[in-house]
Design an enzyme around this catalytic site. Sequence first.
Site, mmCIF file in Angstrom:
data_model
loop_
_atom_site.group_PDB
_atom_site.id
_atom_site.type_symbol
_atom_site.label_atom_id
_atom_site.label_comp_id
_atom_site.label_asym_id
_atom_site.label_seq_id
_atom_site.Cartn_x
_atom_site.Cartn_y
_atom_site.Cartn_z
ATOM 1 N N THR A 104 38.245 31.468 28.935
ATOM 2 C CA THR A 104 39.590 31.855 29.384
ATOM 3 C C THR A 104 40.284 32.646 28.282
ATOM 4 O O THR A 104 40.152 32.361 27.102
ATOM 5 C CB THR A 104 40.445 30.634 29.773
ATOM 6 N N VAL A 127 39.461 29.136 41.073
ATOM 7 C CA VAL A 127 39.665 28.713 42.464
ATOM 8 C C VAL A 127 38.346 28.772 43.249
ATOM 9 O O VAL A 127 38.323 28.537 44.449
ATOM 10 C CB VAL A 127 40.726 29.612 43.147
ATOM 11 N N HIS A 175 45.084 26.094 39.801
ATOM 12 C CA HIS A 175 45.510 27.266 40.567
ATOM 13 C C HIS A 175 45.066 27.215 42.024
ATOM 14 O O HIS A 175 45.018 28.231 42.704
ATOM 15 C CB HIS A 175 44.981 28.559 39.903
ATOM 16 N N CYS A 213 48.838 27.028 65.157
ATOM 17 C CA CYS A 213 50.233 27.207 65.664
ATOM 18 C C CYS A 213 50.529 28.678 65.913
ATOM 19 O O CYS A 213 51.613 29.032 66.376
ATOM 20 C CB CYS A 213 51.223 26.614 64.661
ATOM 21 N N GLU A 273 34.072 36.727 23.899
ATOM 22 C CA GLU A 273 34.871 37.676 23.098
ATOM 23 C C GLU A 273 35.876 36.884 22.264
ATOM 24 O O GLU A 273 36.162 35.720 22.560
ATOM 25 C CB GLU A 273 35.627 38.657 24.016
ATOM 26 N N CYS A 329 48.863 27.369 56.294
ATOM 27 C CA CYS A 329 49.680 28.086 57.293
ATOM 28 C C CYS A 329 51.022 28.473 56.676
ATOM 29 O O CYS A 329 51.698 27.672 56.025
ATOM 30 C CB CYS A 329 49.919 27.188 58.513
HETATM 31 N N1 APR Z 1 31.143 33.127 28.800
HETATM 32 C C1 APR Z 1 32.294 32.768 28.162
HETATM 33 N N2 APR Z 1 33.439 33.496 28.237
HETATM 34 C C2 APR Z 1 33.394 34.622 28.971
HETATM 35 C C3 APR Z 1 32.241 35.070 29.656
HETATM 36 C C4 APR Z 1 31.082 34.258 29.544
HETATM 37 N N3 APR Z 1 29.933 34.594 30.146
HETATM 38 N N4 APR Z 1 32.534 36.229 30.300
HETATM 39 C C5 APR Z 1 33.827 36.493 30.043
HETATM 40 N N5 APR Z 1 34.340 35.542 29.229
HETATM 41 C C6 APR Z 1 35.710 35.408 28.733
HETATM 42 C C7 APR Z 1 36.442 36.688 28.477
HETATM 43 O O1 APR Z 1 36.215 37.091 27.125
HETATM 44 C C8 APR Z 1 37.898 36.269 28.667
HETATM 45 O O2 APR Z 1 38.452 35.771 27.460
HETATM 46 O O3 APR Z 1 36.430 34.767 29.770
HETATM 47 C C9 APR Z 1 37.802 35.116 29.657
HETATM 48 C C10 APR Z 1 38.309 35.474 31.035
HETATM 49 O O4 APR Z 1 39.690 35.685 30.906
HETATM 50 P P1 APR Z 1 40.509 36.177 32.180
HETATM 51 O O5 APR Z 1 39.753 37.247 32.856
HETATM 52 O O6 APR Z 1 41.920 36.422 31.725
HETATM 53 O O7 APR Z 1 40.470 34.938 33.173
HETATM 54 P P2 APR Z 1 41.316 33.613 33.056
HETATM 55 O O8 APR Z 1 41.658 33.296 31.639
HETATM 56 O O9 APR Z 1 40.615 32.594 33.850
HETATM 57 O O10 APR Z 1 42.667 34.022 33.843
HETATM 58 C C11 APR Z 1 43.601 32.996 34.055
HETATM 59 O O11 APR Z 1 44.858 34.504 35.465
HETATM 60 O O12 APR Z 1 44.693 36.107 37.085
HETATM 61 C C12 APR Z 1 45.036 34.795 36.856
HETATM 62 O O13 APR Z 1 44.960 33.008 38.344
HETATM 63 C C13 APR Z 1 44.151 33.884 37.629
HETATM 64 O O14 APR Z 1 43.180 31.777 36.965
HETATM 65 C C14 APR Z 1 43.364 33.127 36.576
HETATM 66 C C15 APR Z 1 44.278 33.208 35.371
#
Ligand code: APR
Length: 237
Positions: free
Chosen positions: A184, A99, A115, A146, A211, A123
């Site tokens: 992600t 976001v 998201h 408002c 990771e 509002c």
């Molecule tokens: N490069 C690549 N990957 C990375 C890096 C990096 N520099 N740093 C961290 N990561 C990886 C982590 O290993 C992890 O797998 O990014 C991922 C982040 O995962 P999350 O913290 O779970 O974030 P995300 O997957 O975006 O979460 C999804 O959950 O909380 C809600 O709405 C929120 O959009 C978010 C959604």
Amino acid sequence: MEEARGWLRNAANVAALTGSGISAESGIPTFRGSGGLWRSYRAEDLATPEAFARHPLLVWQWYDWRRTLIAAAQPNPGHLALVELETRVPSFTLITQNVDGLHARAGNSRIVCLHGDIWTLRCTACGKEEQNLQAPLPSLPPKCACGAIQRPGVVWFGEPLPPHAWLAAEKASSQCDLFLVIGTSAVVMPAGGLVYLARQSGARVIEINSEETHLSSLVDCSLRGPAGTILPELLRP
Ligand code: APR
């Protein structure tokens, strides 16, 4: 990496799903990875309609802190590599769970925000939405003209995704021949399910993550390392 680079060179229709990991090197904490935000907060305490109804000020303090952190951040080489990718392939759709608005600031044009957007205020009474880039906000919680309080224009746990965004993401994921899943954990649904949709539709899937994730053994190629290093490397001619 070489094989993945070849797939990218020959791809006609690419889709990418990004998560907080692509913004980590811009100094924005992730949610679940090591040092992630959720480690110090409980999602139920902050990112749900119930939490906001109970403690609007606490929720706004958290979002105002994130907005201020993001305002000071810059797109990193990972974001910029996806801008370059958009110029290289005939069709590219960037689907993001983030976001923070950094993909738009980097210069991508076809972005599907699953998201919502932390810079949008909505509002709670009249539903009016406005872009507000003030960081920090002059007063919390912010108020609509408002008189009612505004909420962040983001999707909270338990809320539906914007229908148009979800349809666009489904279409891009089912029609692409190459799907990149970047930074992600892919544990939050339905966003995480797009990877399976792409696979079922016959796309090759490349994961880029610092990771291992539950996807790593399922994808065609899992590139381990920071997106800010891997993505430019993947695009190197
Ligand atoms: N490069 C690549 N990957 C990375 C890096 C990096 N520099 N740093 C961290 N990561 C990886 C982590 O290993 C992890 O797998 O990014 C991922 C982040 O995962 P999350 O913290 O779970 O974030 P995300 O997957 O975006 O979460 C999804 O959950 O909380 C809600 O709405 C929120 O959009 C978010 C959604």
